[in-house]
Write a protein that holds these residues in place. Sequence first.
Motif, short mmCIF file in Angstrom:
data_model
loop_
_atom_site.label_atom_id
_atom_site.label_comp_id
_atom_site.label_asym_id
_atom_site.label_seq_id
_atom_site.Cartn_x
_atom_site.Cartn_y
_atom_site.Cartn_z
N LEU A 41 0.82 -1.21 0.00
CA LEU A 41 0.00 0.00 0.00
C LEU A 41 0.85 1.26 0.00
O LEU A 41 0.52 2.24 -0.67
N ALA A 42 1.95 1.25 0.75
CA ALA A 42 2.81 2.44 0.82
C ALA A 42 3.34 2.82 -0.56
O ALA A 42 3.42 4.00 -0.90
N SER A 43 3.66 1.81 -1.38
CA SER A 43 4.15 2.11 -2.73
C SER A 43 3.06 2.73 -3.60
O SER A 43 3.34 3.36 -4.61
N GLN A 44 1.80 2.54 -3.19
CA GLN A 44 0.67 3.13 -3.90
C GLN A 44 0.26 4.47 -3.30
O GLN A 44 -0.70 5.10 -3.76
N GLY A 45 0.94 4.85 -2.22
CA GLY A 45 0.67 6.15 -1.60
C GLY A 45 -0.57 6.17 -0.71
O GLY A 45 -1.14 7.24 -0.50
N ILE A 46 -1.00 5.00 -0.22
CA ILE A 46 -2.16 4.95 0.65
C ILE A 46 -1.87 4.06 1.85
O ILE A 46 -0.97 3.23 1.82
N ASN A 47 -2.67 4.24 2.90
CA ASN A 47 -2.54 3.38 4.07
C ASN A 47 -3.70 2.38 4.08
O ASN A 47 -4.56 2.39 3.20
N GLU A 48 -3.73 1.52 5.09
CA GLU A 48 -4.75 0.46 5.13
C GLU A 48 -6.17 1.01 5.22
O GLU A 48 -7.08 0.51 4.56
N ALA A 49 -6.36 2.05 6.01
CA ALA A 49 -7.70 2.64 6.15
C ALA A 49 -8.16 3.23 4.81
O ALA A 49 -9.32 3.05 4.41
N GLN A 50 -7.27 3.90 4.11
CA GLN A 50 -7.62 4.47 2.81
C GLN A 50 -7.92 3.36 1.80
O GLN A 50 -8.81 3.50 0.96
N ALA A 51 -7.18 2.27 1.87
CA ALA A 51 -7.41 1.14 0.96
C ALA A 51 -8.78 0.53 1.19
O ALA A 51 -9.48 0.16 0.24
N LEU A 54 -11.31 2.86 -0.36
CA LEU A 54 -11.26 2.73 -1.81
C LEU A 54 -11.93 1.44 -2.27
O LEU A 54 -12.72 1.44 -3.20
N GLN A 55 -11.63 0.34 -1.57
CA GLN A 55 -12.24 -0.94 -1.93
C GLN A 55 -13.76 -0.89 -1.81
O GLN A 55 -14.48 -1.40 -2.68
N SER A 56 -14.26 -0.26 -0.75
CA SER A 56 -15.72 -0.20 -0.59
C SER A 56 -16.35 0.67 -1.67
O SER A 56 -17.44 0.36 -2.16
N HIS A 57 -15.68 1.74 -2.08
CA HIS A 57 -16.23 2.59 -3.14
C HIS A 57 -16.23 1.87 -4.49
O HIS A 57 -17.18 1.99 -5.26
N LEU A 58 -15.16 1.14 -4.77
CA LEU A 58 -15.06 0.45 -6.06
C LEU A 58 -15.93 -0.80 -6.14
O LEU A 58 -16.30 -1.23 -7.23
#
Length: 83
Positions: A41-51, A54-58
């Motif tokens: 996740l860090a390489s994608q610029g997000i943390n676990e909470a943000q992921a 994002l997953q729930s939105h997608l």
Amino acid sequence: MLTSVEGTYRNGRVELTEQPTDVHEGTRVIVTFMRSNEIDLASQGINEAQAEILQSHLATFADDWDSPEISIYDNYDAAKTNL
């Protein structure tokens, strides 16, 4: 044009989970090995909470993305040039 197909590496060979369309025998490929179910996740610029957000939105789009009708967009650029 790039075509992505999932597969599994076994005994020195890549076994594809599906046959790609519009790919001719002898076509060159690039194989990228991924760690199973691990995303940095860090390489994608997000943390676990943000992921999780994002997953729930997608997730609301999953039915649309997985529908057979969406395949019309697989070769969108090529189809657009034929108009």
